[in-house]
Design an enzyme around this catalytic site. Structure first.
Site, mmCIF file in Angstrom:
data_model
loop_
_atom_site.group_PDB
_atom_site.id
_atom_site.type_symbol
_atom_site.label_atom_id
_atom_site.label_comp_id
_atom_site.label_asym_id
_atom_site.label_seq_id
_atom_site.Cartn_x
_atom_site.Cartn_y
_atom_site.Cartn_z
ATOM 1 N N HIS A 256 0.838 -1.210 0.000
ATOM 2 C CA HIS A 256 0.000 0.000 0.000
ATOM 3 C C HIS A 256 0.878 1.268 0.000
ATOM 4 C CE1 HIS A 256 -4.457 0.775 0.905
ATOM 5 N NE2 HIS A 256 -4.000 1.992 0.845
ATOM 6 N N GLY A 289 7.016 2.344 -4.908
ATOM 7 C CA GLY A 289 8.351 2.885 -5.147
ATOM 8 C C GLY A 289 8.819 2.863 -6.582
HETATM 9 C C1 LIG Z 1 -2.938 9.440 -1.884
HETATM 10 C C2 LIG Z 1 -3.067 7.948 -1.949
HETATM 11 C C3 LIG Z 1 -4.317 7.358 -1.857
HETATM 12 C C4 LIG Z 1 -4.448 5.981 -1.936
HETATM 13 N N1 LIG Z 1 -5.691 5.433 -1.890
HETATM 14 C C5 LIG Z 1 -5.828 4.086 -2.031
HETATM 15 C C6 LIG Z 1 -7.117 3.489 -2.065
HETATM 16 O O1 LIG Z 1 -8.144 4.161 -1.943
HETATM 17 N N2 LIG Z 1 -7.185 2.140 -2.225
HETATM 18 C C7 LIG Z 1 -6.060 1.351 -2.349
HETATM 19 O O2 LIG Z 1 -6.167 0.133 -2.504
HETATM 20 N N3 LIG Z 1 -4.824 1.901 -2.323
HETATM 21 C C8 LIG Z 1 -4.693 3.238 -2.171
HETATM 22 N N4 LIG Z 1 -3.436 3.781 -2.173
HETATM 23 C C9 LIG Z 1 -2.264 2.907 -2.381
HETATM 24 C C10 LIG Z 1 -1.921 2.769 -3.872
HETATM 25 O O3 LIG Z 1 -2.897 2.007 -4.557
HETATM 26 C C11 LIG Z 1 -0.575 2.062 -4.097
HETATM 27 O O4 LIG Z 1 -0.568 0.812 -3.427
HETATM 28 C C12 LIG Z 1 0.650 2.866 -3.663
HETATM 29 O O5 LIG Z 1 0.449 4.251 -3.836
HETATM 30 C C13 LIG Z 1 1.850 2.411 -4.483
HETATM 31 O O6 LIG Z 1 3.006 3.037 -4.073
HETATM 32 P P1 LIG Z 1 3.667 4.329 -4.796
HETATM 33 O O7 LIG Z 1 2.827 5.494 -4.407
HETATM 34 O O8 LIG Z 1 5.027 4.349 -4.190
HETATM 35 O O9 LIG Z 1 3.690 4.084 -6.285
HETATM 36 C C14 LIG Z 1 -3.298 5.162 -2.088
HETATM 37 C C15 LIG Z 1 -2.042 5.767 -2.176
HETATM 38 C C16 LIG Z 1 -1.906 7.139 -2.110
HETATM 39 C C17 LIG Z 1 -0.542 7.739 -2.233
HETATM 40 O O1 LIG Z 2 -5.105 6.803 1.605
HETATM 41 C C1 LIG Z 2 -5.103 5.614 1.440
HETATM 42 O O2 LIG Z 2 -4.034 4.993 1.274
HETATM 43 C C2 LIG Z 2 -6.339 4.892 1.464
HETATM 44 O O3 LIG Z 2 -6.239 3.740 1.292
HETATM 45 C C3 LIG Z 2 -7.678 5.488 1.685
HETATM 46 C C4 LIG Z 2 -8.613 4.740 2.340
HETATM 47 C C5 LIG Z 2 -9.875 5.259 2.585
HETATM 48 C C6 LIG Z 2 -10.220 6.511 2.150
HETATM 49 C C7 LIG Z 2 -9.294 7.234 1.477
HETATM 50 C C8 LIG Z 2 -8.027 6.743 1.243
#
Ligand SMILES: Cc1cc2nc3c(=O)[nH]c(=O)nc-3n(C[C@H](O)[C@H](O)[C@H](O)COP(=O)(O)O)c2cc1C
Ligand SMILES: O=C(O)C(=O)c1ccccc1
Length: 361
Positions: A256, A289
């Site tokens: 994540h 990453g």
């Molecule tokens: C701002 C933000 C919001 C995210 N929201 C979600 C989400 O709603 N659901 C989810 O499965 N992963 C969420 N993630 C995780 C991303 O899907 C992903 O696993 C992660 O950003 C990958 O790493 P990277 O940012 O280094 O490329 C979120 C990541 C960020 C940075």
């Molecule tokens: O921010 C996140 O990584 C994320 O997973 C998330 C989960 C619920 C609401 C908004 C973002």
């Protein structure tokens, strides 16, 4: 001059965003050890280039769940694209389509599933969190299928939200004008209230996410949709085997982006054991990453079918909307083709573990 690296786009994005939103996007959980380690792992690999190979044509296309991706890259599911640009997810969708990349829309998208689908011209998946209110989840699945989404991706590393200290210190809450428009407003009330020491995101997740979810529940989702099912957040051989036993169609090796369990394995370090545990017909994707085409080449050489990028897509969106996301994806494509050429591996099929050695220090 157009930016030469994703790091340049990252710097420009920082200037565009408020400190609270910047922290929400960039931050990880706890001491941010896993966040840092995701990046550091790429530096532990060296390329073993082969000479005198015809590299006049380098083709990074791959097949994934029955579709062809021109670029082995997808945009990871992220909540609330409108936090960083008023167009939000529709701009991201248009850019992904033009670049031949996948978009995974989030269940917390700030544009409707139907608007995102209408803007998409390439493969589009929907990410789900398992909501306590199963009928709300079932309704979303039905809408996604009707709108033409090609797969469902269930995030399995978030029974609750990680301790994101930056958000807790900032008392971060999503501004009220930006909403998870695909969820019932009554479900969403908590997310806009937070004070110091809490975050709206964490409060919301506590109310809505079902922490009783287990492997046995996957059958319920399968009964409600014929779409392929992808699990995101697998980091071990044990869970990879379990996913295969439960008929999952693909997995995303992910922590994540270092936002959940701090101290969890860096995603790239977990990739080989997951790939080795899966039967050959089940692809593994990787996220966490990835910041260059060379990083993509390393992940593919270790057995990933494709990678997802999270934060870099938000940097592009923040700096230039659709065109900014396009810049990020075009840069990744150019760098990947360049790496494949100099490595003497002109197709993705040539990228295997013999392309890598441990960095010799
Ligand atoms: C701002 C933000 C919001 C995210 N929201 C979600 C989400 O709603 N659901 C989810 O499965 N992963 C969420 N993630 C995780 C991303 O899907 C992903 O696993 C992660 O950003 C990958 O790493 P990277 O940012 O280094 O490329 C979120 C990541 C960020 C940075
Ligand atoms: O921010 C996140 O990584 C994320 O997973 C998330 C989960 C619920 C609401 C908004 C973002």
């Amino acid at each position: 001059m157009a930016p030469l690296t994703l790091a340049g786009i990252e710097r420009a994005a920082r200037d565009q965003l408020s400190p609270e939103i910047w922290d929400f996007v960039e931050g990880g959980s706890g001491a941010e050890r896993t966040l840092a380690a995701n990046r550091e792992m790429f530096g532990r690999h060296a390329f073993r280039p082969r000479a005198l190979v015809d590299v006049s044509v380098c083709a990074p296309a791959v097949d994934l769940l029955g579709a062809t991706l021109q670029l082995p890259v997808g945009i990871a599911p992220m909540a609330y694209h409108r936090l960083v640009h008023p167009d939000g997810e529709t701009a991201t969708a248009r850019a992904a389509g033009k670049a031949g990349a996948l978009l995974v829309a989030g269940i917390f998208a700030s544009r409707t599933l139907e608007d995102i689908a209408a803007a998409a011209t390439g493969p589009l998946w929907l990410q789900l969190y398992w909501l306590r209110r199963r009928e709300a989840l079932a309704a979303l699945v039905e809408r996604a299928e009707a709108a033409g989404y090609a797969a469902l991706l269930l995030t399995v590393d978030a029974p609750r939200i990680g301790r994101r200290l930056r958000d807790l210190r900032n008392g971060f809450a999503v501004p009220p004008e930006i909403r998870a428009v695909n969820l019932d407003p009554a479900l969403m009330a908590a997310s806009h209230h937070a004070g110091q020491g809490s975050s709206g995101i964490a409060e919301h997740a506590r109310e809505q996410f079902d922490p009783t979810l287990t492997w046995a529940d996957l059958a319920w989702l399968r009964e409600r949709s014929r779409l392929p099912l992808v699990l995101k957040g697998v980091l071990t051989a044990e869970d990879a085997r379990r996913a295969a036993d439960h008929g999952v169609d693909a997995v995303v090796v992910s922590n994540h982006g270092g936002r959940q369990l701090d101290g969890a394995l860096p995603a790239l370090a977990a990739l080989p054991e997951v790939v080795d545990a899966l039967p050959p017909h089940i692809p593994a994707l990787l996220d966490g990453g990835v910041r260059s085409g060379a990083d993509i080449a390393v992940a593919l050489a270790l057995g990933a079918r494709a990678v997802l990028v999270g934060r870099p897509a938000f940097w592009g969106l923040a700096t230039g909307g659709e065109a900014g996301v396009g810049q990020v994806l075009d840069l990744l494509r150019d760098e990947l083709e360049h790496t494949m050429a100099l490595l003497g591996r002109p197709s993705v099929a040539d990228l295997d573990r013999t392309a890598l050695a441990p960095w010799p220090v």
